[in-house]
Write an enzyme that holds these catalytic residues in place. Structure first.
Site, mmCIF file in Angstrom:
data_model
loop_
_atom_site.group_PDB
_atom_site.id
_atom_site.type_symbol
_atom_site.label_atom_id
_atom_site.label_comp_id
_atom_site.label_asym_id
_atom_site.label_seq_id
_atom_site.Cartn_x
_atom_site.Cartn_y
_atom_site.Cartn_z
ATOM 1 C CD GLU A 157 -3.222 0.548 2.065
ATOM 2 O OE1 GLU A 157 -4.250 -0.048 1.666
ATOM 3 O OE2 GLU A 157 -3.041 0.847 3.257
ATOM 4 C CD GLU B 245 -14.279 -9.358 -5.553
ATOM 5 O OE1 GLU B 245 -15.083 -10.152 -6.096
ATOM 6 O OE2 GLU B 245 -14.643 -8.403 -4.852
ATOM 7 C CE LYS C 190 -10.829 -8.091 7.952
ATOM 8 N NZ LYS C 190 -9.918 -7.498 6.963
ATOM 9 C CB CYS D 126 -9.718 -4.200 14.299
ATOM 10 S SG CYS D 126 -9.596 -3.966 12.512
ATOM 11 C CD GLU E 212 -2.794 1.034 -4.503
ATOM 12 O OE1 GLU E 212 -3.792 1.155 -5.241
ATOM 13 O OE2 GLU E 212 -2.791 0.307 -3.480
ATOM 14 C CB SER F 1 -5.416 0.844 -1.361
ATOM 15 O OG SER F 1 -4.447 -0.170 -1.530
ATOM 16 C CD GLU G 136 -11.662 -9.098 2.995
ATOM 17 O OE1 GLU G 136 -10.876 -8.321 2.426
ATOM 18 O OE2 GLU G 136 -11.588 -9.371 4.211
ATOM 19 C CB CYS H 17 -7.252 -2.861 6.053
ATOM 20 S SG CYS H 17 -5.550 -2.618 5.525
#
Length: 591
Positions: A277, A369, A361, A518, A280, A322, A364, A302
């Site tokens: 990151e 993908e 998550k 988190c 990037e 990102s 996710e 994230c």
């Protein structure tokens, strides 16, 4: 100060204080159910009803404010009888499968029954609402809903989304998304904050425990398990440790004792994320400073709840995200490529389990993908609560475990990775490394904490000025990078609106979907400690400060994987395995 009497005890309280608050401040506990301190008060359950002399009816203590000379009785015959009837009426329309409920023994309705000394139920009719709504992340069991409306407050007022509300009237009433949508169709971010505040089993994470046990008990499967940074400062609460206790070593030992083959650490992948990151951001910033087209601000990726929120509500800003996968997805991808090749195991025989503080998550890992070379990066996600349940199921004596380390090659991490668990941590970790790359020198040890973005404010910002840069990055000389940090989707909306209307002054933005980051994710242990956020935050920073290596680019195992396998940050193989893309979901499931 207002003078009043509660249960023959003369007390004082500030104007505006409710009877419930005044009683608590003076050591008098009034039973309640729908009330949640600092989050929600609505008075819907009326369990906290009290008798006030000269009042025509019982008063709801969580809503009624104290008055001068007020005389209150919290345990009169009328009050006790009323509470009993109210509780029995709740049970009359409530599922009775308590022994098999995910909230058994941690259910606030059960606990209230014990407080009220309810040993039988006169109205044993069962629930008329047997509907179960299962999404990849969250399961809703309407038969257990008690209409406390806490979830509505969490979704609408705290997160600023508002997909849950009271629908229909009378006996047909339900707390649900509008227009008969399932939670999966309602543009839910799956943040799971509703599951944290729900006092019963009406809202919970979608269970992955069974399939994890199946994988562990299959001799043909190699199970890889990885815990996120925030797990280590919350898991102990499941076993009686004080809030904010770090149990990193015992956590690793407990995971291994479950029968897992490889115990890696998501912290390792957090260091990897910073390298990708940060690179990037550098590439985009270089293009901008060189007069080329590039999209800034770049926004961290994230948090999957945050990503789904952007896809649903701000799809025009997807180019700002990102392209990096979240850390556990990076580790999952490498466990089935780099690690599989290294140990000579078929990637299809590796089952990767992530232990996350986050319910999103789970969604996710189901995204199409998030598949490389025909196999999903991560096969299952356990919340902190689910891991605690598995440890108890296995009969592991958690408090008496000896501390153990994580396995190589994906178990070594720096302090920068630990702070991914708190709001501002990803940005601070990125700054530590980006500054070193551009200037050729590390930030001074005493400046590793970027003070303006440390803490629990909704939106925090800082400016980083680059001076005396290395020749390769001469375009950054004197450049002032403006960064912003927010946690919770209500704060994210403020920053996104700035970008939409062309008023954003920032170059780099960190967003975490859950308030405080988190440490207070939707899958963390439920806590009634008013200082839970502060205690967990301090514990995370304690993990960082206790390590010799505190900057991601100093992690030798990260340097090794680039040398031996990936090549370089942002390289071809890195892009194949560690980066992804996102979709416009704003039109999905519209009726």
């Amino acid at each position: 100060m207002i003078q009043l009497t509660i249960n023959n005890k003369k007390i004082s309280a500030e104007p505006g204080t409710t009877i419930l608050e005044a009683a608590k401040q003076n050591g008098i506990n009034i039973p309640s159910l729908c009330y949640l301190e600092g989050v929600h008060k609505f008075g819907s359950c009326r369990i906290c009803s009290v008798e006030v002399e000269n009042a025509r009816t019982l008063q709801v203590a969580c809503m009624a404010e104290v008055r001068e000379g007020m005389v209150v009785h919290t345990n009169s015959k009328k009050v006790l009888k009323t509470r009993k009837v109210l509780y029995e009426l709740m049970l009359s329309d409530h599922s009775k499968n308590c022994l098999s409920c995910v909230r058994n023994q941690s259910c606030e309705l059960q606990q209230l029954g014990e407080i009220l000394c309810i040993t039988e139920n006169r109205f044993n009719t069962g629930s008329a609402r047997e509907q179960i709504d299962i999404s990849p992340s969250i399961t809703r069991d309407l038969s257990k809903c008690i209409f406390c409306r806490r979830c509505i407050t969490a979704c609408k007022e705290i997160q600023g989304i508002g997909i849950l509300d009271a629908q229909y009237r009378g006996f047909d009433s339900v707390i649900a998304p509008p227009m008969d949508h399932s939670i999966n169709d309602a543009k839910c971010s799956f943040c799971g904050q509703c599951t944290v505040v729900c006092p019963v089993g009406a809202l919970s994470e979608t269970d992955h425990i069974k399939k994890v046990w199946n994988a562990i008990n299959d001799p043909e499967i190699r199970v890889v398990m990885q815990p996120a940074p925030a797990i280590r400062v919350a898991l102990g609460e499941m076993f009686g440790y004080p809030v904010g206790t770090s149990v990193t070593g015992k956590m690793a030992a407990a995971i291994r004792a479950l029968g897992v083959d490889d115990v890696f650490d998501t912290d390792w992948a957090a260091d990897l994320t910073i390298m990708e990151e940060g690179t990037e951001f550098l590439h985009r910033a270089i293009d901008v400073l060189s007069g080329k087209d590039a999209v800034l601000p770049i926004i961290t990726s994230c948090s999957p709840g945050w990503i789904k929120y952007v896809e649903s509500y701000f799809p025009q800003l997807i180019p700002h995200l990102s392209t990096c996968k979240s850390p556990h997805m990076m580790l999952g991808a490498l466990s089935k490529t780099y690690h599989a090749e290294k140990i000579g195991v078929d990637p299809r025989k590796i089952f990767t389990v992530s232990i996350m503080p986050c319910t999103a998550k789970k969604f996710e890992c189901s995204r199409e993908e998030m598949i490389n070379r025909g196999v999903p990066n991560v096969d299952a996600v356990l919340t902190t609560r689910e891991l605690g349940q598995m440890i108890k199921q296995a009969g592991i004596d958690f408090p008496n475990l000896e501390d153990e380390d994580f396995d190589d090659p994906m178990g070594q991490s720096t302090g920068a990775a630990d702070i991914f668990g708190v709001t501002g941590g990803v940005m601070e970790a990125a700054i530590r490394t980006v500054y070193a790359i551009i200037t050729g020198r590390d930030l001074p040890f005493e400046q590793l904490h970027v003070t303006p973005i440390v803490g629990l404010d909704q939106i925090k910002e800082a400016t980083l000025k680059f001076e005396n840069v290395v020749p390769e990055y001469k375009m950054f000389e004197g450049f002032e990078a403006k960064v912003a940090v927010t946690s919770g989707l209500a704060g994210a909306k403020i920053l996104m609106d700035q970008i939409v209307y062309g008023k954003s002054p920032y170059h780099f933005i960190e967003v975490m979907g859950c308030p405080s980051g988190c440490i207070c994710g939707g899958g963390q242990p439920r806590s009634h400690d008013p200082d839970v956020r502060i205690k967990r935050l301090k514990a995370i920073y304690g993990e960082d400060e206790g390590k010799k290596l505190r900057q991601s680019h100093h992690n030798p195992s990260i340097a090794a994987i680039y040398k031996d396998y990936l090549g370089k940050p942002g390289g071809h193989l890195s892009h194949e395995l560690l980066h992804t893309h996102y979709f416009d979901r704003s039109k999905e499931n519209e009726k």
